[in-house]
Enzyme design. Structure first.
Site, PDB file in Angstrom:
ATOM      1  N   GLY A 586       0.791  -1.228   0.000  1.00  0.00           N
ATOM      2  CA  GLY A 586       0.000   0.000   0.000  1.00  0.00           C
ATOM      3  C   GLY A 586       0.822   1.276   0.000  1.00  0.00           C
ATOM      4  N   GLU A 587       2.067   1.206   0.426  1.00  0.00           N
ATOM      5  CA  GLU A 587       2.895   2.404   0.485  1.00  0.00           C
ATOM      6  C   GLU A 587       3.362   2.791  -0.911  1.00  0.00           C
ATOM      7  OE1 GLU A 587       6.039   1.999   3.299  1.00  0.00           O
ATOM      8  OE2 GLU A 587       4.810   0.857   4.715  1.00  0.00           O
ATOM      9  N   SER A 588       3.360   4.106  -1.156  1.00  0.00           N
ATOM     10  CA  SER A 588       3.695   4.604  -2.493  1.00  0.00           C
ATOM     11  C   SER A 588       5.126   4.251  -2.889  1.00  0.00           C
ATOM     12  CB  SER A 588       3.488   6.121  -2.546  1.00  0.00           C
ATOM     13  OG  SER A 588       4.315   6.762  -1.578  1.00  0.00           O
ATOM     14  N   LYS A 590       6.907   1.661  -1.948  1.00  0.00           N
ATOM     15  CA  LYS A 590       6.957   0.237  -2.279  1.00  0.00           C
ATOM     16  C   LYS A 590       6.320  -0.027  -3.640  1.00  0.00           C
ATOM     17  CE  LYS A 590       7.083  -1.589   2.446  1.00  0.00           C
ATOM     18  NZ  LYS A 590       6.466  -2.525   3.403  1.00  0.00           N
ATOM     19  N   ILE A 591       5.208   0.697  -3.900  1.00  0.00           N
ATOM     20  CA  ILE A 591       4.560   0.538  -5.203  1.00  0.00           C
ATOM     21  C   ILE A 591       5.508   0.968  -6.308  1.00  0.00           C
ATOM     22  CG2 ILE A 591       2.670   1.372  -6.653  1.00  0.00           C
ATOM     23  CD1 ILE A 591       0.958   1.577  -4.139  1.00  0.00           C
TER      24      ILE A 591
END
Length: 1367
Positions: A586-588, A590-591
C-alpha cells in the site's frame, strides 16, 4: 462463412473403394443407357413447364433453348461411343447437367433432377483417376454445384434442392476422383455446406439434420487420412487437397466456437434449441477431426498450434457452460486430445482439470447438480485410462510449477464417494467407480511388471537450484523415475518451507537453507525463484518482502521480475499477471519500486510501442490509477476515456502513445478489474485471459511430457498418498450399500488395494484394510441374533467381507502386521460357532497326529460337509437352532420336533460354502511360507489373544478360546521349524506363564504341556543350535503343580519316552540329558508311569547304546531312583544292573581317551571319568541301605563289581581314598547302624547283608593294597579298615531269636587273609619308629582286639622270638 483463404495441398484423401454391384464404369453401353435415361428425366421435368415445352422465337426461325439443345445433343452421342470409357472426357456428359444446375432460368424441380443425375454419375463411379481430364471434371462439378442457381417456387422444393446440393458435394468428397480436388475446392465444398447449414436455420428440421450430418461426414472424409509427409505451406492452395485445407477448416471450426456468443443472440425459434445447436455442432465437428486426425496432428505445426491455443482456450470457456450437453462434448474432446496429443498439452491439461473439472465436480463452487454429474462422469472416463493418473502425478504433481492434480483428483473421488448425512446415490457409486478404476490400474501394472520393493531414498546433500533440475532422458524410466521422485521431494520440502515462511519469513528461509533448497548464503535469484514457483505462500508477506527498501530485497524484486515472460504481451495483461503473484503493497514508495522492476522487465521484452522503460513505468502507474478509479465504489466521478488519454500525453519519450492503444487499455481496465489483492483462498481459480497468455508462454518452456509405460514405477508413491482416503471411501460405500453389484465393486476395490499394499510393502495400509474389512464380517460384533450362523448366512455383505479377509490373509499374509489380531478374532468367532475345519489347528508335518496323540485334548468339530447338511451346534449351546437341525437330520423319533425351513437350510448351506471359500486352514498350515516379520506378528497376536482369554472370567468359553489359540500357536511353531529361532522365545514364555499360573488340571495346561513336548520332539532333529533351549524348556514340566503332574504323569512320560527314542542322538548337552533324566526319574515312584519311564531309561543305558560322558551321571542318578523305588523289586534289581553295567562304558571311554587324545587331555578325561565312577558307587551305596533284602544285597554285589572291575579305568589313588571314606566305610557304618537301630521287620536278614558288606571291604582293600600302600595316608585308611572289622566283630544280630555267629567266624578269617597279603607284599613289616605309632604297632593293637591269635598265625617266627625273650 466468408471467403476462405484456402490452401493448396498434399495428397488427396483416398477412400477405400466401396463394393457396388451397379458399377458400370467398364460397360460403355450401360453408361450410355444410364446417361440417356438421366437426360430423359431432366427433359421430362422441363417439358412440364410451358416455358420449356414450346419453341423460342428468334427472328424468322423457331429455335429450342440452349439447355435443351445441349441435352439432346448429348443424347445423340450416348449410345454411339466407340472408345473405352476412360478415354471419354467426363465433361462431355456432365456439362449439360451442370448448365441446368447453374442456369438462372430453371426452377427448383428441374435443378433438383439435374443434381440427382450428377449425384448418380458420381456415386456409380462412372469415372475414376484413370479417366482423361478427370481433374477438370471434378472441379467443374464443384464449381457448378457451389454456384447453383434456381428459381424458388415454394419452400419445400427449395429444401429438396438444398438437400441434393449437400448430397452431390458429399459424393464429390467420397468419390475416387476426389484426390484431384484442390485445397481451394475442398474449402469451397466445406464453405457451401456450412452456408446450407446456416440457411437451414429457417427451414425444416429435416434439412437441418441432413445439413449437419453432411458437415460431419465432410469432416470425417477430410481428416480421416492425414498425410505421412507433413507440408504446412499455405501458399499452395491449388495443389491436390491435403494439409492446407485441413488447417483452414480446423481454424474455421475454432473461429466458429469464438463466434458462438454472437450466434447466441440470434433467433432461437428453430426446432433445435441453441444449447443443442451451434456449440454442440461445432464441438462435434472438432471432435470428429481430432478422432480421425489422432497423433498425426502433432506432426503438423499449424494444426497443433490451433489445438494448443485457440481450441483449448475455447474448451476452457465451454467447460464452464451450464449446458450438460456442451460440457459433456467438451470433456469428450479433451479426452481425445489427451489420448492423442497429451505430450504437447501438459499445461493445458493442468488448466482444464484445475479450472473446469475440479471446480464443477464440487458443489461449493456453485455448479449445478447436472454439471457436477457430467464433470464426474468425464473424470471417471479419464481414470479408466490406465496411464492417466500416473502421468498426471509424474508431470504435474512432481513439477514444482504445477498443481497437485493427482492428489486433488484422488481426494475429490474419495470425498465424492462418501454419503454424508444422505443415502447412497448414483453419484457416490460413480465416484467409487473412478476410485476403483485408479487402484485397479495400479494392480494391473503390478501384474504386468512386478516392481522392486527397494526404493532409493531421496536426499539433498548439497545445494542445487531447484528450478533448474533437469532429466537426462525423459523417455528412459531409469532416468525419469528417480528424477520425478527427487522433484516431488523438493516440492514437498518447498511446501513445508512455505508453511514456515507464512508463520515467520526468516525462519522459513532458514529452514530451506537447512534442507539445501536455498544456498547457505542467500542470493537474490534463489529467493526470487522460491517466491515465483512455490505455491501456498502468503501473498501479503511476499509483497511486503518485495517492496522492502533493503538492498537485498530490491535485488530479489528485480530477479523476481526476471522470472516472467512478457514477450508479445499487452501491458495490461502483463501487469495483471505480475500482480497476481503477490499483493501490491500500500505504500507509495513500495509501489514505485515494484512497478519500476516490472516496467524494466516489460520494456526489455516488449519494446514495440514504448520508447523507453520510463514510459512503461508511467503508463503502469496510470493503469493502476485508472483501475482504482473505475472499480473503487468510493470514487463517484469516474475517469472517462478522454481523461485517460489526456493524462497520458507526452509520456512516450516526449511523444504521445497511439490513441487506439490507449483506448484498448481503457476498455480492458474498465471491463476487467486488475485485482491488486489476489484471492489466496481460491484453490481452483477461473482461467482469465492473462493467465491463458501466461500459460501459453510457459508451455514453450515447460519440461517434456513424460509418457508412462505399463510398469508401476511411481505407484508406491501415489498409493501412499491416496490409500487412506480410498480405503475409507470404499468402506463407507460398502457399509451403506444394499445391492450385491455394489458389494462386488467394493470387494474388487479392496482386493486391488490389498495387492498394491502387499506388492509395495505398505504394511500399515494393509493392516488398515484388514481392520476395516473385519468390521464388516459381523464376526467381531456382539451378536444379538438368536442364531448367528443363520444370520451370517442371510447377510451377503458379511459373507463377502469374510471371504475377502481370509483371501487377503492367504494371498498377502507376508505383509500383514497388526491386522493379524483382527483376523484371529474372526477365526475365534467362527471356532465358537463350530464352523472351522479340523485342519485349522494342525501342522503340515503330520495332520493325523493331531487326533491320535494323547496330549492334544478333544478334536475340533468339523462342521464342514461336502454332502448333506451336518449336525452343527455352537460350543455349549446344543439347544440352539443348529442343534435342533442336527437332531432333525440325524435322529429318527416319533417325538414332534421343529423342522428347519427351506430358507434356514439355504442360509446354513451358504454359510458352509463361505467358510470353504475362506481356506482358513491354509493360513496356519502354510505359515511356513510367511515372511519373518509377518510370522512374528501372527505369533504375537495369538499370544495376546491367549493372554486375554486367560484373564477372562474363567468361563468354559474363555478356556475353549485359550486352548484353541494355543493349538494354533503350537501349529505355526511346528510348521516353521526352520525358523523356530524367531518364534521360540515368545512361545516358551507363554507356555511357561500357563504352567506357572495353573494349579489344577485343565484343558489349557494339558495343551501347554503336551504342545511343548511335541515341539521338542519335532524340532530336535532339525535345530541342533536350539536343542539345549528346547530341552531346557522341558524343565517347565518339572515345575508343574503336584496335582497337575499327577494327573498327566503317565501321558507325559509316554511323550518323553517317544522323544528320547526318536532323538537320543540329537541330545548332546549335559543340561539336556539332565532334564530328560529328571523327567524320567520323576516317574520312578508312580505305579502307572514308572514302567514307561524305566523303559526309556533302559533304552538309554542298556549296553551303553546312548550313554555318553555328558549324560552318565544323570542316567546313574535316574537309575538309582528307580532302584530305590518300592513299586517293583525286580525293577529295582534291573536298575541296579543298569548301574553296574555302566562301568563297562567308563572303561571303554578311558581306553579311547588314552588312545585318541594327548597326554594332558587324556588325563583330564580320565579324571572326569573317575569322578563319574565315584558318583556311580555313591549311588549304589545309597541303594545298599534299602530295606528290601534282595535289593540291598544286589546293590552290595553291584557295588563290589564296580569297585573291583575298574582296572582299565585307572582310578587315581586320591579317588580311591575318597571312595573308602564316602562309600565303603559309610555303607558299612550305615548298615551296622541300621542293623542295631531298626527292627527286623524293617530290615530283614541283616546279617547276610553285613557279611556281604565286610566281604566287600576285604576284597576291595586286598585289590588295592599295593597301590594304596604308597600313599601317605595309608595308615589312616588301614586303621579305618581295622576299625570296621572290629566293630563287625562286636555286632550282635539275632535271626529268628537266635544269635548268629557267622560274622564272628568270618571277620577274623578275612582279617587274617588281609594280613597275609600285606605281609607277602611287604606292606606290613616290623619297623622301628619313635613314638610307638608305627603301622606295625597300630595294626597289632587293633588286630589283638579282634583276635589275639591272628598275629601268631600270620607271623609265627615273630611269635617264637617274642616267646624266647619272655622266657
Amino acid at each position: 462463412m466468408g471467403r476462405l483463404k484456402i490452401q493448396p495441398g498434399i495428397n488427396a484423401i483416398e477412400e477405400e473403394p466401396e463394393e457396388n454391384e451397379n458399377t458400370i464404369s467398364d460397360n460403355k453401353a450401360a453408361l450410355g443407357c444410364m446417361i440417356n435415361s438421366e437426360i430423359g428425366a431432366v427433359l421430362a421435368v422441363m417439358r412440364r413447364n410451358v416455358r420449356w415445352g414450346g419453341r423460342y422465337m428468334s427472328g424468322d426461325d423457331q429455335l429450342e433453348h440452349t439447355l435443351i439443345q445441349s441435352l439432346k445433343a448429348l443424347r445423340k452421342q450416348t449410345l454411339s461411343w466407340q472408345h473405352p470409357l476412360h478415354t471419354v472426357n467426363p465433361t462431355i456428359y456432365l456439362q449439360p447437367f451442370l448448365d441446368v444446375i447453374q442456369s438462372d432460368e430453371t426452377g427448383a424441380p428441374i435443378t433438383g433432377v439435374a443434381l440427382s443425375s450428377v449425384y448418380k454419375i458420381l456415386t456409380l463411379d462412372v469415372f475414376d483417376l484413370k479417366t482423361i481430364n478427370v481433374e477438370d471434371a471434378m472441379q467443374i462439378v464443384v464449381d457448378a454445384v457451389t454456384s447453383c442457381r434456381f428459381e424458388v417456387t415454394d419452400p419445400v422444393s427449395e429444401e429438396v434442392v438444398l438437400m441434393k446440393i449437400l448430397q452431390v458435394l458429399l459424393a464429390c468428397m467420397k468419390s475416387k476422383a476426389s484426390v484431384m480436388l484442390s485445397n481451394q475446392h475442398v474449402c469451397t465444398i466445406f464453405n457451401t455446406c456450412f452456408r446450407v447449414v446456416h440457411q437451414a436455420g429457417t427451414k425444416g428440421e429435416l434439412l437441418q439434420r441432413m445439413a449437419r450430418h453432411t458437415m460431419h461426414e465432410l469432416v470425417r472424409c477430410i481428416f480421416s487420412h492425414l498425410p505421412d509427409t507433413v507440408s504446412d505451406d499455405l501458399s499452395v492452395m491449388t495443389e491436390p487437397c491435403g494439409v492446407p485445407c485441413m488447417v483452414q477448416i480446423f481454424q474455421f471450426l475454432c473461429q466458429l466456437l469464438n463466434s458462438v456468443d454472437h450466434m447466441a443472440a440470434s433467433q432461437r425459434s428453430n426446432a433445435i434449441d441453441f444449447d443443442e445447436d451451434v456449440p454442440p455442432f461445432a464441438l462435434g465437428l472438432i471432435n470428429s477431426a481430432i478422432e480421425l486426425g489422432g497423433p498425426a496432428i502433432r506432426l503438423l505445426p499449424g494444426l497443433l498450434t490451433l489445438v494448443k491455443d485457440n481450441l483449448f482456450h475455447n474448451l476452457m470457456q465451454f467447460g464452464l457452460s451450464p449446458s450438460p450437453l456442451i460440457l459433456s462434448m467438451t470433456c469428450s474432446i479433451v479426452l481425445n486430445l489427451y489420448q492423442h496429443l497429451r505430450t504437447e498439452l501438459k499445461l493445458q491439461l493442468e488448466a482444464f482439470f484445475s479450472c473446469v473439472i475440479l471446480r464443477l465436480a464440487q458443489s461449493k463452487y456453485g455448479a449445478s447438480y447436472q454439471q457436477q454429474e457430467v464433470a464426474m462422469e468425464a473424470l471417471i472416463d479419464f481414470c479408466r485410462v490406465n496411464s492417466f493418473m500416473v502421468e498426471m502425478y509424474a508431470n504435474l504433481d512432481c513439477d514444482i510449477t504445477c498443481s497437485n492434480i493427482f492428489e486433488e483428483l484422488a481426494s475429490l473421488l474419495s470425498r465424492s464417494a462418501f454419503p454424508v448425512n444422505c443415502p447412497l446415490s448414483a453419484s457416490h457409486i460413480l465416484a467409487l467407480d473412478g476410485l476403483i478404476a485408479v487402484v485397479k490400474g495400479m494392480a494391473e501394472r503390478i501384474t504386468n511388471a512386478p516392481v522392486s520393493s527397494e526404493l532409493v531414498p531421496v536426499n539433498l546433500d548439497e545445494y542445487t537450484p531447484f528450478w533448474m533440475v533437469k532429466c537426462d532422458d525423459y523417455s528412459d524410466p531409469n532416468k525419469w523415475v528417480p528424477f520425478v521422485r527427487r522433484r516431488k521431494y523438493i516440492k514437498k520440502r518447498l511446501m513445508i518451507g512455505a508453511d514456515h515462511f507464512n508463520r515467520d519469513p526468516k525462519k522459513g528461509l532458514e529452514f530451506l537453507q537447512g534442507t539445501h533448497l536455498l544456498p547457505g548464503k542467500l542470493d537474490p535469484k534463489s529467493v526470487a525463484c522460491f517466491f515465483r514457483y512455490t505455491g501456498g505462500l502468503d501473498k501479503n508477506l511476499v509483497g511486503d518482502f518485495l517492496g522492502n527498501h533493503d538492498e537485498f530485497c530490491v535485488q530479489v524484486l528485480h530477479e523476481f521480475a526476471q522470472t516472467f515472460d512478457f514477450q508479445d504481451m499487452n501491458l495490461d495483461t502483463a501487469l495483471r499477471l505480475f500482480l497476481e503473484t503477490f499483493r501490491l503493497p500500500g505504500e507509495s514508495q513500495k509501489i514505485q519500486r515494484v512497478l519500476e522492476a516490472f516496467s524494466e522487465r516489460y520494456y526489455e521484452q516488449s519494446p514495440q510501442i514504448l520508447a523507453n522503460k520510463d514510459a512503461a513505468l508511467l503508463l503502469s502507474y496510470s493503469i493502476i490509477l485508472l483501475n482504482t478509479d473505475q472499480h473503487n465504489v468510493q470514487v463517484k466521478k469516474k475517469m472517462t476515456e478522454e481523461d485517460f488519454i489526456k493524462n497520458n500525453r507526452h509520456i512516450n519519450g516526449g511523444n504521445d502513445l497511439p490513441r487506439e492503444f490507449l483506448s484498448e487499455l481503457y476498455d480492458s481496465i474498465s471491463k476487467n478489474e486488475i485485482r491488486t489483492i489476489p484471492d489466496q483462498s481460491a484453490a481452483f481459480p477461473e482461467m482469465n485471459p492473462s493467465r491463458w497468455i501466461d500459460l501459453m508462454h510457459m508451455s514453450k518452456k515447460s519440461a517434456p511430457f513424460i509418457v508412462s509405460d505399463s510398469k508401476s514405477h511411481l505407484d508406491r508413491d501415489m498409493f501412499a498418498i491416496m490409500s487412506g482416503p480410498t480405503i475409507a471411501a470404499i468402506s463407507v460405500v460398502f457399509d451403506h450399500a444394499e445391492v450385491e453389484d455394489v458389494f462386488q465393486t467394493c470387494i474388487d476395490g479392496f482386493l486391488a488395494v490389498a495387492k498394491i499394499s502387499a506388492c509395495h510393502h505398505l504394511e500399515d495400509v494393509l493392516d488398515d484394510l484388514v481392520v476395516s474389512l473385519c468390521n464388516f464380517t459381523t464376526l467381531l460384533n456382539a451378536s444379538s441374533a438368536e442364531e448367528p450362523v443363520l444370520a451370517f448366512g442371510d447377510d451377503p455383505k458379511a459373507r463377502m467381507a469374510t471371504v475377502t479377509v481370509f483371501t487377503i490373509a492367504n494371498s498377502y499374509g507376508d505383509f500383514i502386521r497388526a491386522g493379524w489380531r483382527n483376523i484371529l478374532d474372526c477365526t475365534l468367532k467362527l471356532h465358537k460357532l463350530g464352523l472351522l475345519p479340523a485342519r485349522v489347528a494342525s501342522d503340515a508335518v503330520d495332520d493325523s497326529e493331531l487326533l491320535s496323540e494323547p496330549g492334544h485334548g478333544k478334536p475340533l468339530t468339523n462342521s464342514l460337509s461336502n454332502t448333506h447338511m451336518p449336525a452343527v451346534s455352537t460350543p455349549r449351546r446344543s439347544s440352539g437352532l443348529m442343534g435342533r437341525f442336527s437332531q432333525l437330520l440325524s435322529l429318527e423319533t416319533d417325538e414332534p420336533r421343529l423342522k428347519p425351513t427351506e430358507q434356514q437350510l439355504a442360509a446354513h448351506q451358504r454359510t458352509l460354502q463361505t467358510i470353504q471359500k475362506c481356506h482358513i486352514d491354509s493360513i496356519f498350515t502354510e505359515s511356513k511360507f510367511l515372511q519373518a516379520d509377518s510370522l512374528i506378528h501372527l505369533a504375537r497376536a495369538l499370544v495376546w489373544v491367549l493372554g486375554w482369554a486367560q484373564k477372562g472370567n474363567g468361563s468354559p468359553e474363555d478356556e475353549d478360546t485359550a486352548v484353541f489359540c494355543l493349538e494354533l500357536l503350537i501349529a505355526i511353531t511346528l510348521n516353521n521349524r526352520d525358523r523356530i529361532v524367531i518364534l521360540w522365545q515368545g512361545v516358551y514364555e507363554h507356555i511357561a506363564n500357563i504352567i506357572h499360573t495353573t494349579a489344577m488340571p485343565c484343558a489349557l495346561i494339558e495343551k501347554a504341556v503336551f504342545g511343548l513336548l511335541r515341539i521338542c520332539q519335532r524340532l530336535l532333529p532339525y535345530k541342533e543350535n536350539l536343542a539345549d533351549d528346547l530341552l531346557r524348556s522341558l524343565q517347565l514340566v518339572l515345575k508343574l503343580d503336584a496335582r497337575v503332574a499327577d494327573a498327566y504323569c503317565e501321558q507325559i512320560i509316554q511323550e518323553v519316552s517317544r522323544l528320547v527314542k526318536a532323538n537320543a542322538s540329537h541330545i548332546r548337552s549335559q543340561i539336556g540329558w539332565r532334564t530328560i533324566t529328571s523327567l524320567i526319574s520323576n516317574t520312578a515312584r508312580d505305579p502307572e508311569a514308572s514302567e514307561v519311564g524305566f523303559d526309556a531309561l533302559v533304552f538309554i543305558m542298556s549296553d551303553g547304546a546312548n550313554l555318553m560322558l555328558i549324560n552318565f551321571t544323570a542316567c546313574v542318578d535316574a537309575a538309582r531312583q528307580f532302584a530305590e523305588s518300592r513299586v517293583q523289586a525286580d525293577r529295582s534289581v534291573r536298575a541296579l544292573d543298569l548301574m553296574s553295567g555302566s562301568i563297562t562304558c567308563l572303561a571303554q571311554w578311558a581306553h579311547e581317551a588314552r588312545e585318541a587324545s594327548g597326554e594332558t587331555e587324556a588325563a583330564k578325561t580320565c579324571q572326569d571319568i573317575g569322578e563319574m565312577w565315584l558318583r556311580l558307587v555313591q549311588g549304589l551305596r545309597n541303594v545298599c541301605l534299602d530295606q528290601r533284602e534282595d535289593v540291598r544285597n544286589h546293590a552290595l554285589s553291584s557295588l563290589q563289581m564296580c569297585l573291583t572291575g575298574v582296572d582299565q579305568v585307572n582310578i587315581q589313588n586320591g579317588l580311591w581314598l575318597q571312595c573308602f571314606d564316602m562309600v565303603i566305610f559309610t555303607v558299612l557304618d550305615d548298615l551296622l547302624e541300621f542293623s542295631q537301630g531298626h527292627s527286623q521287620k524293617e530290615f530283614r536278614n541283616m546279617e547276610g547283608t553285613l557279611i556281604l558288606a565286610i566281604k566287600l571291604l576285604s576284597k576291595v582293600f586286598l585289590h588295592l593294597v599295593t597301590e594304596l600302600s604308597q600313599v601317605t595316608t595309608f595308615c589312616k585308611l588301614w586303621l579305618g579298615v581295622l576299625n570296621r572289622m572290629e566293630k563287625y566283630m562286636k555286632v550282635k544280630v539275632k535271626v529268628k531269636g537266635k544269635k548268629n555267629e557267622k560274622l564272628l567266624e568270618l571277620v577274623p578269617e578275612l582279617l587274617k587273609n588281609i594280613l597275609i597279603v600285606m605281609k607277602n607284599k611287604g606292606v606290613l613289616v616290623q619297623r622301628t619308629a619313635l613314638g610307638g605309632d608305627s603301622l606295625w604297632e597300630l595294626t597289632w593293637l587293633h588286630v589283638n582286639n579282634i583276635s589275639p591269635l591272628i598275629q601268631s598265625e600270620v607271623f609265627p617266627d615273630l611269635s617264637n622270638e617274642n616267646g624266647q625273650e619272655t622266657t
